[in-house]
Design a protein around this motif. Structure first.
Motif, mmCIF file in Angstrom:
data_model
loop_
_atom_site.group_PDB
_atom_site.id
_atom_site.type_symbol
_atom_site.label_atom_id
_atom_site.label_comp_id
_atom_site.label_asym_id
_atom_site.label_seq_id
_atom_site.Cartn_x
_atom_site.Cartn_y
_atom_site.Cartn_z
ATOM 1 N N LEU A 54 0.820 -1.214 0.000
ATOM 2 C CA LEU A 54 0.000 0.000 0.000
ATOM 3 C C LEU A 54 0.851 1.261 0.000
ATOM 4 N N GLU A 55 1.944 1.245 0.757
ATOM 5 C CA GLU A 55 2.815 2.421 0.794
ATOM 6 C C GLU A 55 3.377 2.711 -0.594
ATOM 7 N N ALA A 56 3.815 1.667 -1.282
ATOM 8 C CA ALA A 56 4.341 1.860 -2.636
ATOM 9 C C ALA A 56 3.248 2.346 -3.587
ATOM 10 N N LEU A 57 2.061 1.801 -3.426
ATOM 11 C CA LEU A 57 0.938 2.178 -4.286
ATOM 12 C C LEU A 57 0.499 3.615 -4.030
ATOM 13 N N LEU A 58 0.500 4.020 -2.770
ATOM 14 C CA LEU A 58 -0.039 5.330 -2.395
ATOM 15 C C LEU A 58 1.004 6.446 -2.339
ATOM 16 N N ARG A 59 2.294 6.102 -2.386
ATOM 17 C CA ARG A 59 3.344 7.110 -2.197
ATOM 18 C C ARG A 59 3.193 8.288 -3.151
#
Length: 196
Positions: A54-59
């Motif tokens: 999620l962090e990679a997707l939302l960064r």
């Protein structure tokens, strides 16, 4: 990272974005791997936890919302900047179903992969709020944590099928409660919905 590995990672992210939009943040990692036509081990090599994925997707979105706060701060009145950013932040958080629950938890969990991005986003909103408060345009009994909580609450409303038709109206009610000047949140979508 090798070009083929980066391509594979980007493909997994794209598939994950679609899956989370459709099914919410609790979608199975195994299902995401299957949709991406990779093994679960490959997905976990790139993203060892759901939060890392999620962090990679939302960064990128986090970075865009933080940058937008800075741009609005420089180009708009304090109240317009705050309301505009708040509206866009709520709209963005509704893109991925269920992400607001994770974001709210990540603020308190320094070990979360989402922690740093959420703290940065909250700080961007807090700066806009402080500017509006200093200008006398926003009530002074709330802070950045309250604003972040309101984003989560308004995004949750938009994610509820029975309440979604009222989301724009309720956004305007909440925004007008934050602002101290009358009429600061009048928008074309701000008329109360019909019905009980």
């Amino acid at each position: 990272m090798r070009a083929d590995a980066r391509k594979n990672r980007d493909h997994v992210l794209a598939v994950a974005g679609t899956a989370i939009t459709e099914q919410g943040v609790d979608v199975s990692l195994r299902d995401i791997a299957r949709r991406a036509d990779v093994g679960l081990a490959t997905l976990l090599r790139h993203f060892p936890t759901r939060e890392a994925l999620l962090e990679a997707l939302l960064r990128t979105s986090f970075d865009e919302m933080t940058a937008q706060a800075g741009e609005l701060d420089a180009s708009s009145s304090p109240e317009d900047a705050l309301v505009s950013w708040l509206r866009d932040c709520v709209a963005w958080t509704t893109e991925y179903r269920g992400v607001t629950v994770l974001m709210a938890a990540a603020i308190e969990d320094t070990e979360s992969a989402l922690h740093a991005s959420c703290v940065t986003l909250r700080a961007a909103g807090a700066r806009l709020l402080a500017r509006a408060q200093a200008a006398g345009a926003a009530r002074t009994d709330i802070d950045g944590t309250d604003l972040f909580a309101l984003v989560a609450a308004l995004a949750w409303l938009s994610d509820q099928p029975a309440l979604a038709p009222r989301a724009d109206h309720l956004f305007d009610v909440v925004a007008s409660a934050i602002m101290t000047s009358a009429g600061s949140t009048d928008t074309p979508g701000g008329t109360p919905p019909s019905g009980p």
